[in-house]
Design an enzyme around this catalytic site. Structure first.
Site, PDB file in Angstrom:
ATOM      1  N   ILE A   1      -0.865  -1.958   7.675  1.00 53.40           N
ATOM      2  CA  ILE A   1      -1.868  -1.739   8.730  1.00 53.40           C
ATOM      3  C   ILE A   1      -3.194  -1.453   8.044  1.00 53.40           C
ATOM      4  CG2 ILE A   1      -2.606  -0.396  10.727  1.00 53.40           C
ATOM      5  CD1 ILE A   1       0.267   0.473  11.179  1.00 53.40           C
ATOM      6  N   ASP A   2      -4.112  -2.399   8.128  1.00 52.97           N
ATOM      7  CA  ASP A   2      -5.467  -2.139   7.611  1.00 52.97           C
ATOM      8  C   ASP A   2      -6.305  -1.730   8.815  1.00 52.97           C
ATOM      9  OD1 ASP A   2      -7.209  -2.343   5.138  1.00 52.97           O
ATOM     10  OD2 ASP A   2      -8.398  -3.330   6.673  1.00 52.97           O
TER      11      ASP A   2
ATOM     12  N   THR B   1      -5.946   1.828   9.461  1.00 47.98           N
ATOM     13  CA  THR B   1      -4.963   2.844   9.865  1.00 47.98           C
ATOM     14  C   THR B   1      -5.597   3.976  10.659  1.00 47.98           C
ATOM     15  OG1 THR B   1      -3.700   2.374   7.849  1.00 47.98           O
ATOM     16  CG2 THR B   1      -3.148   4.392   9.030  1.00 47.98           C
TER      17      THR B   1
ATOM     18  N   ASP C   1      -6.076  -4.145   0.709  1.00 49.76           N
ATOM     19  CA  ASP C   1      -6.991  -4.217   1.859  1.00 49.76           C
ATOM     20  C   ASP C   1      -7.668  -5.581   1.931  1.00 49.76           C
ATOM     21  OD1 ASP C   1      -8.088  -0.894   1.015  1.00 49.76           O
ATOM     22  OD2 ASP C   1      -6.659  -1.467   2.577  1.00 49.76           O
TER      23      ASP C   1
ATOM     24  N   GLU D   1       0.828  -1.215   0.000  1.00 50.76           N
ATOM     25  CA  GLU D   1       0.000   0.000   0.000  1.00 50.76           C
ATOM     26  C   GLU D   1       0.854   1.253   0.000  1.00 50.76           C
ATOM     27  OE1 GLU D   1      -2.722   0.468   3.312  1.00 50.76           O
ATOM     28  OE2 GLU D   1      -3.560   2.297   2.426  1.00 50.76           O
TER      29      GLU D   1
ATOM     30  N   ASP E   1      -0.850  -5.016   2.925  1.00 52.95           N
ATOM     31  CA  ASP E   1      -1.285  -3.812   3.634  1.00 52.95           C
ATOM     32  C   ASP E   1      -0.676  -3.888   5.026  1.00 52.95           C
ATOM     33  OD1 ASP E   1      -4.519  -2.157   4.242  1.00 52.95           O
ATOM     34  OD2 ASP E   1      -2.465  -1.671   4.853  1.00 52.95           O
TER      35      ASP E   1
HETATM   36  C1  LIP Z   1      -9.197   0.989   4.868  1.00 49.98           C
HETATM   37  C2  LIP Z   1     -10.087  -0.127   4.378  1.00 49.98           C
HETATM   38  C3  LIP Z   1     -11.562   0.227   4.546  1.00 49.98           C
HETATM   39  C4  LIP Z   1     -11.866   1.477   3.786  1.00 49.98           C
HETATM   40  C5  LIP Z   1     -10.997   2.604   4.311  1.00 49.98           C
HETATM   41  C6  LIP Z   1      -9.512   2.280   4.186  1.00 49.98           C
HETATM   42  P1  LIP Z   1      -6.619   1.336   5.353  1.00 49.98           P
HETATM   43  O1  LIP Z   1      -7.877   0.631   4.614  1.00 49.98           O
HETATM   44  O2  LIP Z   1      -9.812  -1.295   5.103  1.00 49.98           O
HETATM   45  O3  LIP Z   1     -12.371  -0.813   4.043  1.00 49.98           O
HETATM   46  O4  LIP Z   1     -13.215   1.774   3.912  1.00 49.98           O
HETATM   47  O5  LIP Z   1     -11.232   3.774   3.558  1.00 49.98           O
HETATM   48  O6  LIP Z   1      -9.186   2.170   2.817  1.00 49.98           O
HETATM   49  O7  LIP Z   1      -6.523   2.701   4.736  1.00 49.98           O
HETATM   50  O8  LIP Z   1      -6.903   1.420   6.814  1.00 49.98           O
HETATM   51  O9  LIP Z   1      -5.436   0.481   5.010  1.00 49.98           O
END
Ligand code: LIP
Length: 260
Positions: free
Chosen positions: A89-90, A92, A213, A73, A87
């Site tokens: 940290i999903d 974030t 993600d 990412e 990713d």
């Molecule tokens: C997140 C996604 C989530 C989306 C957020 C963001 P991140 O990923 O897991 O589904 O709605 O906008 O993209 O940015 O925390 O890696």
């Protein structure tokens, strides 16, 4: 030989996910109250830990599998025939604001198909793992989607972001509510999809989500007996796509609702 190498990739990915998760946990617990984050875009958070964790994962994977490509990412990369999609940290936004709901996500994609999906939530110490054709587990125990088939008995998580005009997501939210679904939005698509794989909820959908993600978690649902849309198209790897994962009984409902 190919199966031996895929087994090795699976084991190494699980070990790396745990190591990366421990680094994330350490940084999360050590954080001071200062708001140490930046924005990549509207409500799109970036912390120093994102980059630190992605570099760790890339270094570990490159050391073990130097011929595989890496696409993350934060750093981007190459999308070859055999590529790791990561990713760091999903979730974030929650990590940045001190809310313990996030995970690291690591997928291995071979000739356009996800073969390995691994997520680790260091705050709950849950390692979600799947290898195509070998089932899905959490901390080594098999997981399955729920048997919910009625939308008015379901729990559905709807993700959204500034990548899609909110009016479109609002229409989906309105339809779900009108049909009696219990609707959630937590902020980590990866964990939300993983929760479908283990029956904590019955569906996850989002009009646009990035490959890093969701790719790993979507395989979890497939291997846990759920239905998933054709998420990982060739374009999705770099452009993202709509995602729908659910119990088999909810497929018809959600395909109709998401056709907005
Ligand atoms: C997140 C996604 C989530 C989306 C957020 C963001 P991140 O990923 O897991 O589904 O709605 O906008 O993209 O940015 O925390 O890696």
């Amino acid at each position: 030989m190919a199966d031996v190498l895929m087994n090795l990739r699976f084991s190494v990915a699980c070990a790396i996910a745990r190591e990366a998760g421990q680094l994330i946990r350490t940084r999360f617990l050590a954080r001071d109250d200062a708001l140490n984050f930046k924005f990549k875009g509207p409500q799109d958070y970036l912390t120093e830990t994102d980059g630190e964790v992605e570099q760790l994962i890339a270094a570990r994977l490159s050391a073990s599998f130097p011929d595989d490509a890496f696409f993350g990412e934060e750093s981007g990369g190459e999308v070859g025939d055999s590529v790791w999609i990561v990713d760091p940290i999903d979730g974030t936004a929650d990590f940045a604001r001190g809310v313990p709901y996030f995970c690291v996500s690591i997928a291995f994609v071979l000739r356009g198909k996800t073969e390995i999906g691994v997520l680790y939530d260091p705050m709950s110490d849950e390692l979600f793992a799947a290898r195509r054709g070998h089932g899905a587990t959490v901390n080594g125990q098999p997981i399955k989607v729920s048997t919910i088939a009625e939308i008015r008995q379901s729990v559905v998580e709807l993700g959204w972001s500034s990548r899609v005009p909110f009016e479109r997501s609002a229409k989906v939210l309105e339809k779900l509510h009108a049909l009696g679904a219990g609707v959630k939005r937590r902020g980590s698509g990866a964990l939300g999809i993983a929760y479908v794989a283990m029956g904590r909820q019955d569906a996850y959908c989002e009009l646009h989500i990035n490959s890093w993600d969701a790719a790993a978690a979507v395989l979890l649902v497939e291997e846990a007996g759920g239905w998933v849309n054709e998420f990982l198209t060739k374009e999705c790897l770099t452009q993202g796509n709509q995602v729908i994962v659910c119990t088999p009984g909810l497929r018809g409902w959600l395909e109709n609702i998401l056709n907005v």
